[in-house]
Design a protein around this motif. Structure first.
Motif, PDB file in Angstrom:
ATOM      1  N   ARG A  63       0.823  -1.206   0.000  1.00 55.49           N
ATOM      2  CA  ARG A  63       0.000   0.000   0.000  1.00 55.49           C
ATOM      3  C   ARG A  63       0.861   1.261   0.000  1.00 55.49           C
ATOM      4  O   ARG A  63       0.459   2.306  -0.466  1.00 55.49           O
ATOM      5  N   LEU A  64       2.059   1.120   0.566  1.00 52.58           N
ATOM      6  CA  LEU A  64       2.974   2.260   0.568  1.00 52.58           C
ATOM      7  C   LEU A  64       3.604   2.447  -0.809  1.00 52.58           C
ATOM      8  O   LEU A  64       4.444   3.325  -0.996  1.00 52.58           O
ATOM      9  N   GLY A  65       3.230   1.571  -1.758  1.00 53.67           N
ATOM     10  CA  GLY A  65       3.695   1.724  -3.126  1.00 53.67           C
ATOM     11  C   GLY A  65       5.006   1.026  -3.425  1.00 53.67           C
ATOM     12  O   GLY A  65       5.650   1.292  -4.441  1.00 53.67           O
ATOM     13  N   LYS A  66       5.386   0.084  -2.569  1.00 56.04           N
ATOM     14  CA  LYS A  66       6.639  -0.613  -2.833  1.00 56.04           C
ATOM     15  C   LYS A  66       6.439  -1.690  -3.884  1.00 56.04           C
ATOM     16  O   LYS A  66       5.322  -2.170  -4.110  1.00 56.04           O
ATOM     17  N   SER A  67       7.549  -2.090  -4.529  1.00 61.36           N
ATOM     18  CA  SER A  67       7.480  -3.163  -5.508  1.00 61.36           C
ATOM     19  C   SER A  67       7.246  -4.478  -4.764  1.00 61.36           C
ATOM     20  O   SER A  67       7.578  -4.583  -3.588  1.00 61.36           O
ATOM     21  N   PRO A  68       6.647  -5.490  -5.459  1.00 65.59           N
ATOM     22  CA  PRO A  68       6.416  -6.770  -4.794  1.00 65.59           C
ATOM     23  C   PRO A  68       7.672  -7.282  -4.099  1.00 65.59           C
ATOM     24  O   PRO A  68       7.628  -7.733  -2.966  1.00 65.59           O
ATOM     25  N   ARG A  69       8.804  -7.193  -4.786  1.00 71.70           N
ATOM     26  CA  ARG A  69      10.032  -7.746  -4.256  1.00 71.70           C
ATOM     27  C   ARG A  69      10.418  -7.085  -2.944  1.00 71.70           C
ATOM     28  O   ARG A  69      10.711  -7.754  -1.951  1.00 71.70           O
ATOM     29  N   SER A  70      10.374  -5.759  -2.921  1.00 67.87           N
ATOM     30  CA  SER A  70      10.807  -5.114  -1.680  1.00 67.87           C
ATOM     31  C   SER A  70       9.718  -5.201  -0.617  1.00 67.87           C
ATOM     32  O   SER A  70      10.016  -5.246   0.573  1.00 67.87           O
ATOM     33  N   ALA A  71       8.442  -5.300  -1.051  1.00 68.32           N
ATOM     34  CA  ALA A  71       7.380  -5.479  -0.062  1.00 68.32           C
ATOM     35  C   ALA A  71       7.561  -6.794   0.678  1.00 68.32           C
ATOM     36  O   ALA A  71       7.391  -6.874   1.893  1.00 68.32           O
ATOM     37  N   VAL A  72       7.924  -7.841  -0.086  1.00 70.17           N
ATOM     38  CA  VAL A  72       8.146  -9.139   0.554  1.00 70.17           C
ATOM     39  C   VAL A  72       9.326  -9.060   1.522  1.00 70.17           C
ATOM     40  O   VAL A  72       9.251  -9.498   2.675  1.00 70.17           O
ATOM     41  N   GLU A  73      10.439  -8.461   1.057  1.00 69.41           N
ATOM     42  CA  GLU A  73      11.616  -8.318   1.924  1.00 69.41           C
ATOM     43  C   GLU A  73      11.259  -7.591   3.216  1.00 69.41           C
ATOM     44  O   GLU A  73      11.532  -8.066   4.318  1.00 69.41           O
ATOM     45  N   GLN A  74      10.629  -6.411   3.042  1.00 75.79           N
ATOM     46  CA  GLN A  74      10.279  -5.583   4.197  1.00 75.79           C
ATOM     47  C   GLN A  74       9.246  -6.268   5.084  1.00 75.79           C
ATOM     48  O   GLN A  74       9.348  -6.242   6.316  1.00 75.79           O
ATOM     49  N   PHE A  85       7.577 -17.298  -1.506  1.00 78.82           N
ATOM     50  CA  PHE A  85       7.362 -15.891  -1.843  1.00 78.82           C
ATOM     51  C   PHE A  85       8.511 -15.341  -2.701  1.00 78.82           C
ATOM     52  O   PHE A  85       8.300 -14.612  -3.670  1.00 78.82           O
ATOM     53  N   ASP A  86       9.727 -15.705  -2.314  1.00 82.43           N
ATOM     54  CA  ASP A  86      10.901 -15.242  -3.062  1.00 82.43           C
ATOM     55  C   ASP A  86      10.844 -15.706  -4.514  1.00 82.43           C
ATOM     56  O   ASP A  86      11.182 -14.977  -5.443  1.00 82.43           O
ATOM     57  N   TRP A  87      10.396 -16.943  -4.691  1.00 81.96           N
ATOM     58  CA  TRP A  87      10.303 -17.470  -6.047  1.00 81.96           C
ATOM     59  C   TRP A  87       9.270 -16.659  -6.845  1.00 81.96           C
ATOM     60  O   TRP A  87       9.487 -16.292  -7.988  1.00 81.96           O
ATOM     61  N   LEU A  88       8.124 -16.341  -6.164  1.00 80.17           N
ATOM     62  CA  LEU A  88       7.073 -15.569  -6.823  1.00 80.17           C
ATOM     63  C   LEU A  88       7.587 -14.206  -7.293  1.00 80.17           C
ATOM     64  O   LEU A  88       7.345 -13.783  -8.411  1.00 80.17           O
ATOM     65  N   VAL A  89       8.280 -13.507  -6.403  1.00 81.54           N
ATOM     66  CA  VAL A  89       8.647 -12.122  -6.742  1.00 81.54           C
ATOM     67  C   VAL A  89       9.984 -12.018  -7.478  1.00 81.54           C
ATOM     68  O   VAL A  89      10.261 -11.027  -8.129  1.00 81.54           O
ATOM     69  N   ARG A  90      10.816 -13.073  -7.363  1.00 82.84           N
ATOM     70  CA  ARG A  90      12.107 -12.985  -8.042  1.00 82.84           C
ATOM     71  C   ARG A  90      12.203 -13.934  -9.225  1.00 82.84           C
ATOM     72  O   ARG A  90      12.613 -13.555 -10.306  1.00 82.84           O
ATOM     73  N   GLY A  91      11.797 -15.202  -9.001  1.00 84.09           N
ATOM     74  CA  GLY A  91      11.848 -16.193 -10.071  1.00 84.09           C
ATOM     75  C   GLY A  91      10.771 -15.922 -11.107  1.00 84.09           C
ATOM     76  O   GLY A  91      11.040 -15.723 -12.287  1.00 84.09           O
ATOM     77  N   ALA A  92       9.510 -15.870 -10.645  1.00 83.03           N
ATOM     78  CA  ALA A  92       8.396 -15.675 -11.569  1.00 83.03           C
ATOM     79  C   ALA A  92       8.208 -14.200 -11.905  1.00 83.03           C
ATOM     80  O   ALA A  92       7.502 -13.871 -12.850  1.00 83.03           O
ATOM     81  N   ARG A  93       8.829 -13.330 -11.113  1.00 80.23           N
ATOM     82  CA  ARG A  93       8.776 -11.876 -11.343  1.00 80.23           C
ATOM     83  C   ARG A  93       7.357 -11.360 -11.552  1.00 80.23           C
ATOM     84  O   ARG A  93       7.067 -10.707 -12.555  1.00 80.23           O
ATOM     85  N   VAL A  94       6.454 -11.688 -10.642  1.00 81.74           N
ATOM     86  CA  VAL A  94       5.090 -11.184 -10.770  1.00 81.74           C
ATOM     87  C   VAL A  94       5.105  -9.659 -10.661  1.00 81.74           C
ATOM     88  O   VAL A  94       5.837  -9.088  -9.854  1.00 81.74           O
ATOM     89  N   GLN A  95       4.329  -9.034 -11.531  1.00 80.18           N
ATOM     90  CA  GLN A  95       4.287  -7.567 -11.501  1.00 80.18           C
ATOM     91  C   GLN A  95       3.375  -7.068 -10.385  1.00 80.18           C
ATOM     92  O   GLN A  95       3.656  -6.077  -9.735  1.00 80.18           O
ATOM     93  N   ARG A  96       2.263  -7.797 -10.219  1.00 80.95           N
ATOM     94  CA  ARG A  96       1.367  -7.439  -9.127  1.00 80.95           C
ATOM     95  C   ARG A  96       1.244  -8.635  -8.210  1.00 80.95           C
ATOM     96  O   ARG A  96       0.880  -9.730  -8.653  1.00 80.95           O
ATOM     97  N   LEU A  97       1.555  -8.459  -6.958  1.00 85.63           N
ATOM     98  CA  LEU A  97       1.432  -9.561  -5.999  1.00 85.63           C
ATOM     99  C   LEU A  97       0.043  -9.493  -5.392  1.00 85.63           C
ATOM    100  O   LEU A  97      -0.299  -8.542  -4.690  1.00 85.63           O
ATOM    101  N   ARG A  98      -0.784 -10.498  -5.736  1.00 89.23           N
ATOM    102  CA  ARG A  98      -2.161 -10.445  -5.239  1.00 89.23           C
ATOM    103  C   ARG A  98      -2.242 -11.062  -3.853  1.00 89.23           C
ATOM    104  O   ARG A  98      -2.225 -12.278  -3.708  1.00 89.23           O
ATOM    105  N   VAL A  99      -2.271 -10.194  -2.854  1.00 90.36           N
ATOM    106  CA  VAL A  99      -2.412 -10.723  -1.490  1.00 90.36           C
ATOM    107  C   VAL A  99      -3.728 -10.227  -0.882  1.00 90.36           C
ATOM    108  O   VAL A  99      -3.818  -9.953   0.296  1.00 90.36           O
ATOM    109  N   GLY A 100      -4.737 -10.099  -1.696  1.00 90.12           N
ATOM    110  CA  GLY A 100      -6.063  -9.724  -1.228  1.00 90.12           C
ATOM    111  C   GLY A 100      -6.254  -8.242  -1.000  1.00 90.12           C
ATOM    112  O   GLY A 100      -5.346  -7.468  -1.166  1.00 90.12           O
TER     113      GLY A 100
END
Lengths: 599, 377
Positions: free
Chosen positions: A516-527, A584-599
């Motif tokens: 919601r803070l506008g971070k990319s999926p990858r950094s949102a997962v990390e954070q 999750f890492d695979w989703l955002v780094r391996g599959a490189r999803v542009q939008r992470l749908r977490v509801g």
């Protein structure tokens, strides 16, 4: 994907595979398990009494033995107190009377143990050698010093009979049963996660034990561990006195050995019983006794060998003063033995005993059987060891040492147990209850899975995968340690699953906040992970603290509950944080999803 | 999907007064309920009667269990004996207890008839269906039976145990077992057991030892949790978490007792689970408060608590929901013990969720105002 990720993946897959292998023997019925797996993982989930039934044992506590034992101890105190009564020792020194003084007291006033009317009345008889001393004894003296005794006859006479008080006898019966219950519970608890039922009935003087499970092979071992008295005593071997005259003509099969010190020995299958009934007939002086221990087998005479030891009756140090016991190995031969630690009182007594007996032999007597009789080389303190005799093979010795540790740690039974009844029993719950319980567990887990997937979408699917992995690891661990599974246990597992998603919920909520803070999926997962870790760890660790304490101090069902709780915390921490991150890492780094749908 | 809109702010602290008052009342009521009406202890705590029966025709444990339930026994254990077809061990909660004055009357009458010194010991089993007597000298069975019956005991059989000089009698009285057998006879007709093979009072599984161990471990657990929280967070946080945890267990037990549900070992396990859940829930909120204390510096603790609890509200509700989902399956599908444990857990989860919002954090704020502000000023 970087190498670190692959490494983590290997750990996840490896753990999951290990969990499956450990679980396999338990699901043999539905998915035949190869023998090699069964050999590697000996344990399996033990179905509880309510699901499968088990073994029902009933033991009578030989309460009369306990009462006799108590009477004997009281008799010793009476003997000492008589020394004060007739004025030989001052009151303060009554606990510290040396042997010579004791003999002097005995000459003027002898205390004997008498069993009257069959065995029904346990009495103590005082015989005075002169009228003057006899006059000193009064009813009040008995009442003041020995509240367990009453004067049955002969105040003022030369011979006085003291009986145990009736109300004290009733108390002693109750104590004996209660103590036995405590000891048995501790012993079974020491064996591991069996969740037995132990019911004491002091009125009838018996104890009912129900052990869940279907593995009849382990029942024999459990039975022998339960019923072992485990009285440990350290007694000095009398090698100086001439004991030759004691051994009257031995019957056939028993040999007298008269090298330096006379002793009797026997060989073959019944050697022990044979020897035991022989020594029962021998005229042993009051302050001595004969005990039996293992002897090197004699190939010519055949079978195992047993011999007698001539011991001083007094046991200054007993298992009561034991603090801890563990399995150890002899540094030279590597053969298994039992190491023990004494408490402070035991250590000081052991120091006294060994200090004044250097050069003599000390017999380590366990349940009327001499385990070993080493020569005392120097003063011994708190630590000691029991060698189990080198006459058995190594595996037998190891098993023996382990069992001995279990019983020594739990303490001695106050009296021997007599098996009264033994039955295999069916489950306490009906088949339909069990089936409904299993159905409820499946529906419960399914509801959680659906809810998570709907509410958190991709995040929920990750959580669902973790729930299944968690379930598999949880059951695998239970199977690996041979835990007992009861129907309430099944409910607890389903609940654990409900609670275990908490870690996923915390993390997914955090990822949502970061997105919601506008971070990319990858950094949102990390954070998200970085921030949620502390809540996850703190909340699980606090619960784990409670679990560890309950496990340490609890007994029976409480201990079983704590075990389940701890396993659950362990597996849900692992799956909730470590494994889910891999996905999750695979989703955002391996599959490189542009939008992470977490509801 | 979002249950709680992101960025919502709720003034929980405003309502803490009324909510704590209601919860406090509930806790007090629960405490009172432990003494009046008092817990309905099941067989695990109170013991019961055990009867071994051999049926004459084919039966299944389920059939017998059903028949007993229909006759009004609550949750009888019907256990088949392996290797003995149609033989069952039946355990019921009911005991045929003799009132104290009846026991005294028996003792007096027996003494009057048999003589002062004859009775060494006379014990009535807690199940009330057996009298054990130790007598000196020989007393004829007939004589003893008449003496006891004159005192109002309904003697079923007498058993002479040992010889020598001491005489030990076991006197079985008519009790629960006979009633149970006759009820079974009505239901099973020809297949019913002739008579009981064995009737015994069976003591509680959870005796003093377990109680002592439970209390001891609970106290240690509380101490260690407080220590950990005090160390990991700070002193202000420790009492709140533990009070909320005990409060949840107490109210759950209270509701259980007021509904007069059977309190068994399973109930104990459920209470322990609730405590674990409660402390877990509290700590998560605490963790957010701590985080915000560092990040947001210009707000009072009261506001911080509101912000943190609001931020965590979604998670609190979702976790409670998932847990309630799995528990509800057991409540609706399970039977007996399982339904009960599910009920207790359900109540505990709801109370635990409320208390982690309205009890734990407000107590922390109270501690802060009471002890820390004063030290600061």
């Amino acid at each position: 994907m970087d190498r670190g990720w692959y490494f983590r993946l290997v750990i996840v897959v490896g753990t999951s595979a290990l969990g499956f292998l450990a679980l396999w023997p338990s699901v043999d019925r539905w998915l035949p398990c190869p023998d090699i797996v069964k050999e590697a993982f000996e344990n399996q989930i033990n179905p509880g009494l309510d699901i499968k039934g088990g073994l029902r044992l009933m033991y009578e506590v030989e309460v009369d033995e306990y009462i006799r034992d108590r009477r004997d101890r009281i008799a010793e105190q009476v003997q000492r107190q008589c020394g004060v009564l007739i004025g030989i020792v001052p009151e303060e020194e009554v606990d510290d009377i040396d042997k010579a003084t004791l003999t002097a007291i005995q000459q003027r006033c002898k205390v004997e143990r008498v069993d009257k009317d069959g065995d029904a009345v346990r009495a103590i008889r005082i015989t005075f050698s002169n009228e003057e001393d006899a006059q000193k004894l009064s009813k009040t003296w008995v009442k003041d010093y020995f509240r367990d005794l009453r004067v049955a006859s002969g105040v003022g006479d030369l011979v006085v009979d003291l009986h145990m008080r009736e109300e004290q006898l009733a108390n002693m019966r109750e104590t004996a049963v209660r103590q036995s219950e405590r000891t048995i519970t501790n012993r079974i608890d020491n064996l591991g996660v069996l969740e037995p039922t132990v019911i004491a009935r002091p009125n009838d003087g018996d104890i009912i034990i129900e052990i869940p499970g279907a593995q009849e092979s382990s029942f024999e071992r459990i039975k022998s561990i339960i019923s072992r008295t485990a009285q440990l005593q350290f007694q000095i071997v009398d090698d100086e006195s001439d004991s030759r005259s004691i051994f009257t003509a031995p019957p056939e099969g028993i040999y007298l050995n008269a090298d330096s010190q006379t002793f009797a020995e026997a060989f073959g299958e019944n050697a022990r019983d044979q020897l035991r009934s022989y020594i029962a007939t021998l005229p042993v002086p009051d302050d001595h006794e004969l005990a039996i221990g293992r002897q090197e087998a004699d190939p010519e005479r055949g079978g195992e060998g047993w011999r007698t030891y001539y011991l001083y009756r007094v046991a200054d140090v007993t298992g009561e003063d034991l603090d801890d016991a563990s399995v150890g190995f002899d540094p030279q031969s590597g053969s298994p033995e039992v190491d023990f630690m004494m408490n402070t009182r035991g250590a000081s007594r052991m120091g006294d005993l060994t200090g004044r007996s250097i050069g003599k032999r000390m017999a380590i007597v366990l349940d009327d059987r001499v385990e070993s009789a080493p020569v005392i080389q120097g003063q011994i303190g708190a630590r000691g060891r029991i060698t189990l005799g080198a006459y058995l093979d190594r595996n037998q010795l190891l098993q023996e040492a382990k069992d001995l540790v279990v019983v020594l740690q739990a303490g001695a039974l106050p009296a021997p147990l007599r098996p009264a009844n033994e039955q295999l029993i069916g489950p306490t719950l009906g088949q339909d209850s069990v089936q409904k319980g299993a159905l409820a567990a499946m529906v419960g887990v399914l509801l959680v899975l659906i809810f998570m997937a709907v509410y958190y979408q991709v995040g929920g699917l990750v959580a669902d995968a973790m729930v299944l992995l968690n379930l598999q690891l949880l059951l695998g661990t239970m199977s690996g340690i041979g835990a007992t599974l009861t129907l309430p246990g099944v409910a607890a597992i389903a609940l654990t699953v409900g609670m275990a998603v908490d870690a996923n919920v915390l993390i997914t909520e955090r990822i949502r906040e970061e997105l919601r803070l506008g971070k990319s999926p990858r950094s949102a997962v990390e954070q998200g992970y970085a921030r949620a870790y502390s809540s996850v760890f703190d909340s699980q660790l606090t619960t784990a603290i409670a679990g560890i304490v309950l496990w340490q101090f609890g007994t029976g069902p409480i201990k079983g509950f704590a075990t389940m709780l701890l396993i659950g915390i362990g597996t849900s921490l692992f799956t909730g944080t470590f494994c889910s991150k891999v996905l999750f890492d695979w989703l955002v780094r391996g599959a490189r999803v542009q939008r992470l749908r977490v509801g | 999907m979002e249950l709680i809109k992101p960025g919502s702010y709720f003034d929980f602290m405003k309502y803490r007064g009324p909510v704590i008052t209601v919860l406090g009342l509930m806790a007090t009521l629960s405490l009172v309920s432990l003494f009046y009406p008092g817990p309905n202890y099941g067989i695990d705590f109170a013991g019961g009667t055990e009867v071994q029966l051999a049926f004459r025709g084919d039966t299944t444990p389920n059939e017998v269990r059903k028949a007993l339930e229909d006759s009004g026994y609550s949750r009888p254990d019907v256990i088949s004996v392996e290797g003995e077809p149609n033989q069952y061990i039946i355990r019921v909660q009911e005991v045929s207890s003799l009132p104290e004055e009846q026991v005294d009357k028996l003792r007096e009458a027996a003494t009057a008839l048999l003589g002062e010194d004859v009775i060494r010991e006379m014990k009535v089993s807690p199940g009330g269906d057996k009298i054990t007597l130790r007598l000196s000298g020989e007393i004829h069975e007939q004589q003893l039976q008449e003496a006891l019956e004159a005192a109002g005991a309904r003697v079923r059989s007498l058993n002479l145990l040992t010889g020598s000089r001491e005489t030990r009698y076991e006197v079985h009285l008519v009790g629960v077992a006979d009633e149970l057998t006759s009820q079974l006879r009505e239901k099973f007709g020809d297949r019913a057991p002739q008579g009981a093979l064995r009737v015994e009072w069976v003591g509680p599984k959870a005796g003093e030892q377990l109680r002592d161990a439970a209390i001891q471990s609970l106290l240690y657990a509380i101490a260690f949790i407080m220590l950990y929280v005090a160390f990991r967070f700070d002193l202000r946080f420790a009492p709140g978490g533990v009070i909320a945890m005990l409060h949840d267990a107490l109210i759950t037990l209270g509701i259980y007792v007021l509904l007069q549900k059977e309190v068994n070992l399973t109930t104990v396990a459920a209470l322990l689970t609730i405590m674990g859940y409660s402390i877990n829930d509290t700590i998560v909120v605490y963790d957010r408060i701590r985080e915000n204390m560092v990040r947001v510096r210009d707000k009072s603790l009261r506001e911080l608590i509101n912000i943190s609890t609001s931020q965590m509200l979604s998670r609190t509700i979702v976790t409670s929901l998932t847990t309630l989902l799995s528990v509800s399956a057991f409540f609706f599908l399970g039977t007996g013990v399982i339904a009960d444990i599910a009920f207790a857990l359900g109540v505990g989860i709801v109370i635990g969720t409320i208390s982690s919002i309205f009890v734990a954090a407000p107590i922390t704020e109270l501690m802060d105002r009471r002890f820390f502000n004063r030290a600061r000023s």
